[in-house]
Design a protein around this motif. Structure first.
Motif, short mmCIF file in Angstrom:
data_model
loop_
_atom_site.label_atom_id
_atom_site.label_comp_id
_atom_site.label_asym_id
_atom_site.label_seq_id
_atom_site.Cartn_x
_atom_site.Cartn_y
_atom_site.Cartn_z
N LEU A 224 7.37 1.51 0.78
CA LEU A 224 7.73 1.36 -0.63
C LEU A 224 6.48 1.38 -1.51
CD1 LEU A 224 10.55 -1.37 -0.53
CD2 LEU A 224 10.79 1.00 -1.29
N ARG A 225 5.44 0.69 -1.09
CA ARG A 225 4.23 0.61 -1.92
C ARG A 225 3.56 1.96 -2.07
NH1 ARG A 225 3.19 -5.03 1.16
NH2 ARG A 225 4.17 -6.39 -0.42
N GLU A 226 3.77 2.86 -1.11
CA GLU A 226 3.21 4.19 -1.21
C GLU A 226 3.88 5.04 -2.28
OE1 GLU A 226 3.51 5.83 2.68
OE2 GLU A 226 1.90 4.60 3.52
N THR A 227 5.05 4.59 -2.79
CA THR A 227 5.78 5.37 -3.79
C THR A 227 5.41 5.00 -5.22
OG1 THR A 227 7.67 3.84 -3.87
CG2 THR A 227 7.73 5.57 -2.19
N GLY A 228 4.44 4.09 -5.40
CA GLY A 228 3.92 3.79 -6.73
C GLY A 228 4.74 2.86 -7.60
N PRO A 229 5.45 1.86 -7.04
CA PRO A 229 6.16 0.90 -7.89
C PRO A 229 5.17 -0.09 -8.49
CG PRO A 229 6.32 0.19 -5.62
CD PRO A 229 5.57 1.50 -5.60
N TRP A 230 5.59 -0.82 -9.52
CA TRP A 230 4.71 -1.88 -10.02
C TRP A 230 4.91 -3.18 -9.27
CZ3 TRP A 230 7.06 -6.16 -12.18
CH2 TRP A 230 8.31 -6.00 -12.79
N LEU A 231 5.96 -3.23 -8.43
CA LEU A 231 6.15 -4.37 -7.54
C LEU A 231 7.01 -3.95 -6.37
CD1 LEU A 231 5.77 -7.42 -6.96
CD2 LEU A 231 7.91 -7.82 -8.18
N ALA A 232 6.60 -4.31 -5.16
CA ALA A 232 7.42 -4.16 -3.95
C ALA A 232 7.36 -5.48 -3.20
CB ALA A 232 6.93 -3.01 -3.09
N ARG A 233 8.53 -5.98 -2.81
CA ARG A 233 8.57 -7.31 -2.18
C ARG A 233 9.85 -7.42 -1.36
NH1 ARG A 233 7.09 -11.43 -6.44
NH2 ARG A 233 4.98 -10.89 -5.74
N MET A 234 9.86 -8.32 -0.39
CA MET A 234 11.08 -8.63 0.34
C MET A 234 11.96 -9.55 -0.51
SD MET A 234 11.49 -10.48 4.07
CE MET A 234 11.61 -12.16 3.36
N SER A 235 13.26 -9.41 -0.37
CA SER A 235 14.20 -10.26 -1.09
C SER A 235 14.73 -11.35 -0.18
CB SER A 235 15.37 -9.44 -1.63
OG SER A 235 16.29 -10.28 -2.31
N GLY A 236 14.82 -12.56 -0.70
CA GLY A 236 15.42 -13.67 0.03
C GLY A 236 14.76 -13.88 1.37
#
Length: 273
Positions: A224-236
């Motif tokens: 996910l981080r390789e796709t250029g989001p401003w935040l990537a994180r696990m949920s819950g």
């Protein structure tokens, strides 16, 4: 309810930040979390019936093997709704995925009953009996949860409309073992500020223990981080991860890439409510 069916979406829940503060004597944990909701999820349709009936379909319906013991049936038993409802649940969210899927389904039932008959004054307490995420899922609006997650405070929502991509490696992950694997260290409270600041400055304290149990979570986050989001994180408590983007084109490009090179992973696109 009149003779016409009513429909509701069970909006996917994500934790933009999830801080575990301490393990309590009752076995639960004190949390500080920033709830947000995606504009897509499971779908429920209800019709009047002689008695309550639950019918399930959809990609993940087979993982709910007891239609009368699931949370939708339990929600119906907690609230007056007439003689009976025949509820069809289109299970589009993975089970045990950190998206509050069951809680979201219960929240949708509460909203359907609210629209047709209204809710009793103690609906929050009734919702909490079904699970810690259910009170937040009833309203499905961005908010801050404390205590076990049932004490809710409103928050100004500056992230409504933010494009989001959800990805799950198709690994169910039970909440209990993840909390048990938490190292017990209090890393501090949620930061103050608007949603974007809290999300960026916050963290998910369950990400490390969940990844230790299910290693593919780290692979999902890296991708996910390789796709250029401003935040990537696990949920819950996982294993679903999310990525937030500044524009829909970037989100859709990321989703297309995942569909091409990670076709075995589950994904859903939407925007934050």
């Amino acid at each position: 309810m009149s003779g016409r069916p009513i429909a509701e979406t069970a909006y996917a829940k994500i934790n933009l930040a999830l801080h575990v503060r301490r393990r309590r004597e009752d076995g639960y944990h004190d949390l500080e979390t920033l709830f947000a909701f995606v504009d897509d999820g499971d779908r429920l349709t209800a019709r009047p019936a002689e008695r309550d009936e639950i019918m399930m379909r959809g990609e993940f319906a087979a993982q709910l093997d007891d239609p009368f013991g699931n949370i939708v049936a339990k929600a119906l038993t907690l609230l007056p709704h007439g003689r009976g409802w025949a509820v069809e649940l289109d299970k589009r969210l993975p089970v045990a995925a950190g998206l509050g899927g069951g809680s979201a389904d219960a929240g949708a039932v509460f909203r359907m009953i609210e629209a047709t008959r209204g809710l009793p004054d103690d609906w929050r307490a009734r919702a909490a009996k079904l699970g810690a995420d259910v009170p937040a899922c009833v309203r499905s609006e961005a908010c801050i949860g404390t205590g076990t997650g049932t004490d809710l405070a409103s928050v100004a929502n500056d992230l409504a409309g933010t494009p989001v991509l959800l990805v799950n490696p198709r690994i169910p992950l039970a909440t209990g073992p993840v909390f048990k694997a938490w190292d017990g260290e209090d890393r501090g409270p949620l930061p103050e500020g608007n949603l974007r600041h809290i999300a960026l400055a916050g963290r998910n304290d369950l990400e490390a223990p969940a990844t230790a149990i299910a290693a593919p979570i780290a692979e999902v986050l890296d991708a996910l981080r390789e796709t250029g989001p401003w935040l990537a994180r696990m949920s819950g408590s996982g294993a679903t991860c999310f990525a937030l983007y500044d524009d829909i084109a970037a989100r859709d490009a990321a989703a297309a890439r995942f569909a091409e090179v990670r076709s075995g992973w589950w994904q859903m696109t939407g925007v934050l409510r």
